[in-house]
Scaffold this active site. Sequence first.
Site, mmCIF file in Angstrom:
data_model
loop_
_atom_site.group_PDB
_atom_site.id
_atom_site.type_symbol
_atom_site.label_atom_id
_atom_site.label_comp_id
_atom_site.label_asym_id
_atom_site.label_seq_id
_atom_site.Cartn_x
_atom_site.Cartn_y
_atom_site.Cartn_z
ATOM 1 N N HIS A 92 0.814 -1.220 0.000
ATOM 2 C CA HIS A 92 0.000 0.000 0.000
ATOM 3 C C HIS A 92 0.846 1.269 0.000
ATOM 4 O O HIS A 92 0.310 2.374 -0.023
ATOM 5 C CB HIS A 92 -1.006 -0.014 1.167
ATOM 6 N N ASP A 141 0.371 -7.754 1.609
ATOM 7 C CA ASP A 141 0.709 -6.324 1.605
ATOM 8 C C ASP A 141 2.225 -6.144 1.567
ATOM 9 O O ASP A 141 2.846 -5.706 2.525
ATOM 10 C CB ASP A 141 0.106 -5.665 2.851
ATOM 11 N N GLY A 237 2.722 5.757 9.090
ATOM 12 C CA GLY A 237 4.044 6.200 8.669
ATOM 13 C C GLY A 237 5.101 5.134 8.855
ATOM 14 O O GLY A 237 6.202 5.220 8.313
ATOM 15 N N SER A 239 4.557 1.887 8.072
ATOM 16 C CA SER A 239 4.296 0.797 7.131
ATOM 17 C C SER A 239 5.513 0.464 6.281
ATOM 18 O O SER A 239 6.219 1.349 5.799
ATOM 19 C CB SER A 239 3.144 1.162 6.202
ATOM 20 N N GLY A 240 5.712 -0.846 6.079
ATOM 21 C CA GLY A 240 6.830 -1.303 5.260
ATOM 22 C C GLY A 240 8.118 -1.449 6.026
ATOM 23 O O GLY A 240 9.084 -2.035 5.545
#
Length: 290
Positions: A92, A141, A237, A239-240
Amino acid sequence: MKLSHQFYASPQLSDSTSRTLPTPNLAFHSPSTECGVRPHVKSGRIVGGKGSTFGAFPWQVLVRESTWLGLFTKNKCGGVLITSRYVITAAHCQPGFLASLVAVMGEFDISGDLESKRSITKNVKRVIVHRQYDPATFENDLALLELDSPVSFDTHIVPICMPNDVADFTGRMATVTGWGRLKYGGGVPSVLQEVQVPIIENSVCQEMFHTAGHNKKILTSFLCAGYANGQKDSCEGDSGGPLVLQRPDGRYELAGTVSHGIKCAAPYLPGVYMRTTFYKPWLRSITGVK
């Protein structure tokens, strides 16, 4: 971080959002082959929800989005360096219309160039989003960012190690890092934040979500980490970004990557991560990482 994840990655989901031990003094022998080492950290323990120190998490990547031919850039997500050419992030976090991503390695304080070593910014040549990514459920994801040229490893830029194919981290404490919000709807820090969270068995995680009144399905590809009473979590913020553990040999390995959650650090709503062991065949097929 609260480190508390909240990522409005998908408009149809209003409430489902996306988002140590004493360290041995490991010599930095071969920058081309060493993974999961922390040359800047001699010893000490990680304390939950505090600012990190420069170089403590040298695999951490800051993913930025560039629009209008670079006229505007904004911090978008976290990422984790796995080879000299590839960064893992969340699906995302893919760029918006007419935008592109850049990856910043070796970053620590995003308010300025105050560090003893400079960060390295690379343009992302290709964003490889997992083909089965479902924005409605956050299944798969995961995305790989291929850099336009290899990054040179340094004492503050080191790839993370991959876990063993059958590794099970249930019950262990892991560390999540990022520049995400300090609380749900709160402000963002300038310095990389770190927090320790326990990894929860999926069935227990499923029960926790049910207790909180959510019918979200916890898939085998997911990994949950957090506390029943909330308190510590990743947030919008983050994410990943990486969720890592220390191996017996002192190096760090990647247990998962920040995906999503509901609010941040809310009771019975632990953070949900993409489980690295589940995706190793996919990662290996593209990057060759072992």
